[in-house]
Design a protein around this motif. Structure first.
Motif, short mmCIF file in Angstrom:
data_model
loop_
_atom_site.label_atom_id
_atom_site.label_comp_id
_atom_site.label_asym_id
_atom_site.label_seq_id
_atom_site.Cartn_x
_atom_site.Cartn_y
_atom_site.Cartn_z
N VAL A 1 0.85 -1.25 -0.03
CA VAL A 1 -0.02 -0.05 0.06
C VAL A 1 0.88 1.45 -0.06
CG1 VAL A 1 -1.64 1.47 1.15
CG2 VAL A 1 -1.90 -1.16 1.09
N LYS A 2 1.82 1.15 0.69
CA LYS A 2 2.80 2.28 0.97
C LYS A 2 3.73 2.58 -0.38
CE LYS A 2 5.14 -0.16 4.49
NZ LYS A 2 4.40 -1.29 4.70
N SER A 3 3.93 1.53 -1.20
CA SER A 3 5.34 1.58 -2.05
C SER A 3 5.09 2.99 -2.85
CB SER A 3 4.92 0.47 -3.04
OG SER A 3 5.36 -0.83 -2.21
N ILE A 4 3.72 3.36 -3.59
CA ILE A 4 3.78 4.38 -4.42
C ILE A 4 4.26 5.43 -3.54
CG2 ILE A 4 1.49 4.99 -4.09
CD1 ILE A 4 3.43 4.76 -7.38
N ASP A 5 4.08 5.79 -2.39
CA ASP A 5 4.33 7.02 -1.61
C ASP A 5 5.70 7.08 -1.10
OD1 ASP A 5 0.97 6.65 -0.02
OD2 ASP A 5 1.67 8.07 -1.54
N ARG A 6 6.17 5.74 -0.96
CA ARG A 6 7.76 5.71 -0.71
C ARG A 6 8.43 6.25 -1.97
NH1 ARG A 6 10.32 0.86 1.90
NH2 ARG A 6 11.86 2.31 2.37
N LEU A 7 7.92 5.55 -3.14
CA LEU A 7 8.54 6.17 -4.61
C LEU A 7 8.55 7.36 -4.66
CD1 LEU A 7 9.76 4.35 -6.95
CD2 LEU A 7 7.39 5.22 -8.24
N ARG A 8 7.69 8.19 -4.43
CA ARG A 8 7.42 9.57 -4.65
C ARG A 8 8.34 10.38 -3.62
NH1 ARG A 8 1.57 11.97 -3.89
NH2 ARG A 8 2.21 13.56 -4.64
N VAL A 9 8.56 10.08 -2.32
CA VAL A 9 9.22 10.57 -1.43
C VAL A 9 10.70 10.51 -1.79
CG1 VAL A 9 9.48 9.06 0.37
CG2 VAL A 9 9.45 11.44 1.05
N LYS A 10 11.01 9.34 -2.05
CA LYS A 10 12.43 8.91 -2.33
C LYS A 10 12.87 9.66 -3.56
CE LYS A 10 13.23 4.35 -0.30
NZ LYS A 10 14.58 4.50 0.10
N TYR B 1 -3.41 -6.64 5.26
CA TYR B 1 -3.43 -5.21 5.27
C TYR B 1 -3.65 -4.60 4.03
CZ TYR B 1 -1.30 -0.59 5.99
OH TYR B 1 -1.09 0.97 6.00
N GLN B 2 -3.00 -5.41 2.77
CA GLN B 2 -3.25 -4.90 1.44
C GLN B 2 -4.88 -4.88 1.18
OE1 GLN B 2 -0.34 -3.55 0.05
NE2 GLN B 2 -0.63 -4.89 -1.76
N ALA C 1 13.58 -1.34 -5.14
CA ALA C 1 13.76 -1.15 -3.87
C ALA C 1 12.47 -1.11 -2.91
CB ALA C 1 14.50 -0.10 -3.57
N VAL C 2 11.66 -0.43 -3.55
CA VAL C 2 10.39 0.02 -2.77
C VAL C 2 9.26 -1.48 -2.65
CG1 VAL C 2 10.38 2.15 -2.35
CG2 VAL C 2 9.01 1.28 -4.18
N VAL C 3 9.65 -2.07 -3.97
CA VAL C 3 8.53 -2.99 -3.93
C VAL C 3 9.04 -4.50 -3.39
CG1 VAL C 3 7.44 -4.73 -5.65
CG2 VAL C 3 7.41 -2.23 -6.11
N GLY C 4 10.36 -4.73 -3.55
CA GLY C 4 11.36 -5.45 -2.86
C GLY C 4 11.54 -6.85 -3.95
N LYS C 5 11.30 -6.47 -5.19
CA LYS C 5 11.75 -7.43 -6.18
C LYS C 5 12.07 -6.65 -7.39
CE LYS C 5 6.97 -8.39 -7.33
NZ LYS C 5 5.95 -9.28 -7.11
N PRO C 6 12.87 -7.33 -8.32
CA PRO C 6 13.34 -6.53 -9.61
C PRO C 6 12.23 -6.03 -10.19
CG PRO C 6 14.63 -8.60 -9.34
CD PRO C 6 13.26 -8.64 -8.31
N CYS C 7 12.25 -4.75 -10.91
CA CYS C 7 11.33 -4.22 -11.70
C CYS C 7 11.78 -4.67 -13.24
CB CYS C 7 11.54 -2.59 -11.84
SG CYS C 7 10.40 -1.83 -13.00
N PRO C 8 10.76 -5.34 -13.59
CA PRO C 8 11.12 -5.91 -15.10
C PRO C 8 11.24 -4.76 -16.21
CG PRO C 8 8.73 -5.96 -14.63
CD PRO C 8 9.29 -5.48 -13.42
N VAL D 1 -0.27 9.92 6.81
CA VAL D 1 -1.76 9.16 7.04
C VAL D 1 -1.48 7.87 7.11
CG1 VAL D 1 -3.81 8.98 6.16
CG2 VAL D 1 -2.91 11.34 6.01
N GLU D 2 -0.48 7.38 5.93
CA GLU D 2 -0.39 5.64 6.15
C GLU D 2 0.30 5.28 7.41
OE1 GLU D 2 -1.18 4.04 3.47
OE2 GLU D 2 -0.27 2.19 4.41
N ALA D 3 1.12 6.14 7.93
CA ALA D 3 1.62 5.79 9.35
C ALA D 3 0.21 5.32 10.17
CB ALA D 3 2.50 6.68 9.81
N GLY D 4 -0.61 6.25 10.01
CA GLY D 4 -1.93 6.12 10.99
C GLY D 4 -2.74 4.80 10.67
N HIS D 5 -2.57 4.43 9.25
CA HIS D 5 -3.08 3.15 8.91
C HIS D 5 -2.47 2.07 9.64
CE1 HIS D 5 -4.56 4.69 4.60
NE2 HIS D 5 -5.30 5.09 5.47
N VAL D 6 -1.17 2.19 9.54
CA VAL D 6 -0.31 1.13 9.95
C VAL D 6 -0.45 1.09 11.36
CG1 VAL D 6 2.22 0.64 10.56
CG2 VAL D 6 1.37 1.44 8.20
#
Lengths: 109, 68, 425
Positions: free
Chosen positions: B17-26, C393-394, B61-68, C278-283
């Motif tokens: 769920v958080k992968s896209i947000d982590r991508l954005r911030v990184k 969670y997903q 890195a955020v997904v945890g497996k190689p991006c094809p 907000v996601e931290a709040g979900h977690v």
């Protein structure tokens, strides 16, 4: 028979919910209690609530249940510390001797 | 995968769920330099080869497996 | 002298922690610092989110925020309790750290010039290793800053007197954590003045739907439980590992993170920070609330009152009020939508105290938590005691049926409360 459901707690430590065939009393459980029992008298504060008890069965394994309830939840180990396999072995040996065979209901990895 | 859009969609599909947000911030500073806003990525969004490399590596890195 | 005649040393009785409860505001405090419960999932996820922005120097505020709360709290405690002896002050600090579930620290290796602290018991380091795997660098910024603030308070030095560095970390593979403190007179982190309790209002509770849930009884029962650190400074409770943490610490690191991204990248920076917070709040909701709702404590205290899914929402809201987050109410409720009103939520109060009125909503944790409650009860069927896996969670937060939230009122922006409407997509 004791029905045991295996799960993991939030630190991936083994946590097992044991459903007993009858409510357990603290007197019966005395054999496995290490140290003090913490008792929260919820029944005095909320109508219909049961009193909660918590006690250690070793340095790192914690059992929780309620007075008049027939379920004991044991967390083996805690954050940063593994439990010895002896904790589970000894506790389940006690359950078998007191309440009947322990049968595992479902496994979660 | 050779487009920003495809990689971002892959992250959304394959990641937590958080992968896209982590991508954005990184990738925020680099994305801003490229004029890329992840919330507005379309199939026609283009970028430099260097950004694409960084995007793919970060996606993996955020997904945890190689991006094809 | 024979051992039979030797006088046994007097047992060392640790000082008790003077915690105060404010039921009118659903707040708890020690040394005028609001203390709130949060679990290791939230603690690590929040820190990871902040550290993901590698291009900002987050260490400065991750350490600085801990220094802020430790210095402020302990200085106040030492004054209030009239503790002037340095070794007694150190013992109070050690006891507080352990009581709060941060682990254990032995301050006997420290003098007014600094020194070294080593410990195998660290909430942050153990939690990080379990949640995130091995780290590349030390992760316990909280204890790093806390020690520097504590030492300054113990020796009546200025707040930033001691620089502090964690040199070894359990999360990196070390046997124990190691922190080095030096009386440089110059902090190597940002200095903040704690706002303490902040500006609290007179709550005017709003009408709520009829429910058999005994809010007051649950609050009294939960706040009366002894939920404190054990001999290793760990708090296993409700199936999770809690900390009695600092509202001002969470606020400082969250808002400095968000403000730094805004400073550097404008609106895009804020739009990137907010979903993570907000996601931290979900977690937090998924793990802590989920853990609470399937715990023996819930079964004993709250479940006997519950008949409908709506009762489960009320039961969880009643439990939240014991966490020190402010007064939560659910003022309307159905499976399709709910309105949560929060009086003096700790995020809004902290924002106003530190930065003045906010231009946009800042109650990120609260928003995520409100979403989490609805997703857990109505989508997750938490009453069936599901297994809390990443896949679950997903399903809860990524599905087409997942709830969304909109801000109705913003306490930090000057409204009476913070309120969210949580609804199905």
């Amino acid at each position: 028979m004791v029905r045991a459901t295996v799960e993991r707690d939030c630190a991936f430590r083994l946590r097992i919910a044991y459903r007993l065939p009858r409510p357990a009393s603290l007197e019966e459980l005395d054999e496995v209690i290490e140290g003090e029992v913490r008792l929260d008298a919820f029944s005095r504060l909320v109508p219909g609530a049961r009193d909660l008890f918590r006690f250690m069965i070793s340095d790192v394994s914690l059992a929780t249940g309620s007075v008049g309830g027939a379920e004991l939840v044991v967390s083996y180990g805690k954050l940063g510390v593994d439990a010895s396999p002896v904790d589970q072995q000894d506790f389940e040996a006690f359950l078998e001797a007191t309440y009947g065979a322990v049968q595992f209901h479902s496994m979660v990895d | 995968m050779t487009s920003v859009y495809n990689i971002v969609m892959w992250v959304k599909r394959s990641g937590g769920v958080k992968s896209i947000d982590r991508l954005r911030v990184k990738l925020l500073p680099r994305a801003m330099k490229e004029g890329i806003y992840f919330s507005k990525v379309t199939p026609s969004t283009s970028c430099s080869p260097e950004f694409l490399v960084a995007l793919k590596a970060t996606a993996s890195a955020v997904v945890g497996k190689p991006c094809p | 002298m024979s051992t039979a005649n030797a006088k046994a040393p007097a047992p060392v009785i640790p000082p008790s922690i003077p915690a105060s409860l404010d039921p009118a505001h659903c707040r708890a405090a020690v040394g005028d610092e609001p203390m709130i419960f949060h679990c290791h999932h939230y603690n690590t996820f929040l820190q990871q989110s902040i550290q993901d922005a590698e291009y900002i120097d987050s260490r400065r505020f991750l350490v600085g925020a801990a220094n802020e709360v430790a210095f402020g709290q302990l200085s106040k405690l030492f004054r209030e309790e009239d503790i002037t002896d340095v070794s007694e002050r150190a013992r109070m600090a050690e006891t507080l750290f352990q009581w709060a579930g941060f682990g254990r620290v032995d301050l006997s290796g420290l003098t007014d010039k600094g020194g070294v602290v080593e410990t195998p018991h660290s909430h942050y380091s153990h939690a990080w290793k379990v949640k995130m795997g091995e780290a590349d660098a030390p992760v316990d910024f909280f204890t790093t800053g806390w020690l520097s603030g504590a030492l300054a308070a113990i020796h009546d030095k200025p707040q930033g007197w001691y620089s502090s560095e964690q040199t070894h970390c359990i999360a990196v593979g070390a046997e124990q954590n190691r922190y080095e403190l030096s009386a440089t007179g110059e902090p190597d982190f940002d200095l903040y003045k704690t706002p303490g309790m902040g500006p609290l209002t007179d709550h005017k509770p709003r009408p709520i739907p009829e429910s058999p849930v005994d809010y007051e009884g649950i609050f009294t029962a939960l706040t009366g439980m002894e939920i404190v650190g054990d001999e290793t400074g760990s708090i296993p409770a409700f199936g999770v590992y809690l900390t009695r943490h600092y509202a001002n610490y969470y606020n400082r690191i969250s808002f400095e993170f968000s403000r730094e991204l805004e400073r550097c990248f404008g609106e895009e920076g804020v739009s990137v920070a907010e979903p993570l917070l907000v996601e931290a709040g979900h977690v937090c909701a998924f793990n802590t609330f989920g853990g609470i709702m399937i715990s023996p404590e819930w079964d004993a205290l709250i479940k006997p009152q519950l008949k409908t899914q709506e009762d489960w929402v009320h039961g969880m809201v009643a439990a939240v009020n014991a966490l020190g987050w402010g007064r939560w109410q659910v003022t309307s409720l159905s499976p399709d939508e709910a309105v949560f009103a929060i009086h003096d939520d700790y995020e809004a109060v902290g924002y106003i105290a530190n930065y003045g009125e906010a231009a946009y909503p800042v109650s990120f944790l609260a928003k995520g938590a409100a979403l989490g409650i609805m997703n857990l009860v109505y989508l997750g069927d938490v009453h069936e005691k599901p297994t809390f896996t990443p896949e679950f969670y997903q399903r809860l937060f990524k599905s087409n049926d997942s709830y969304e939230a909109e801000v109705l009122e913003n306490r930090a922006g000057g409204d009476e409360v913070t309120a969210f409407r949580v609804f199905r997509r």
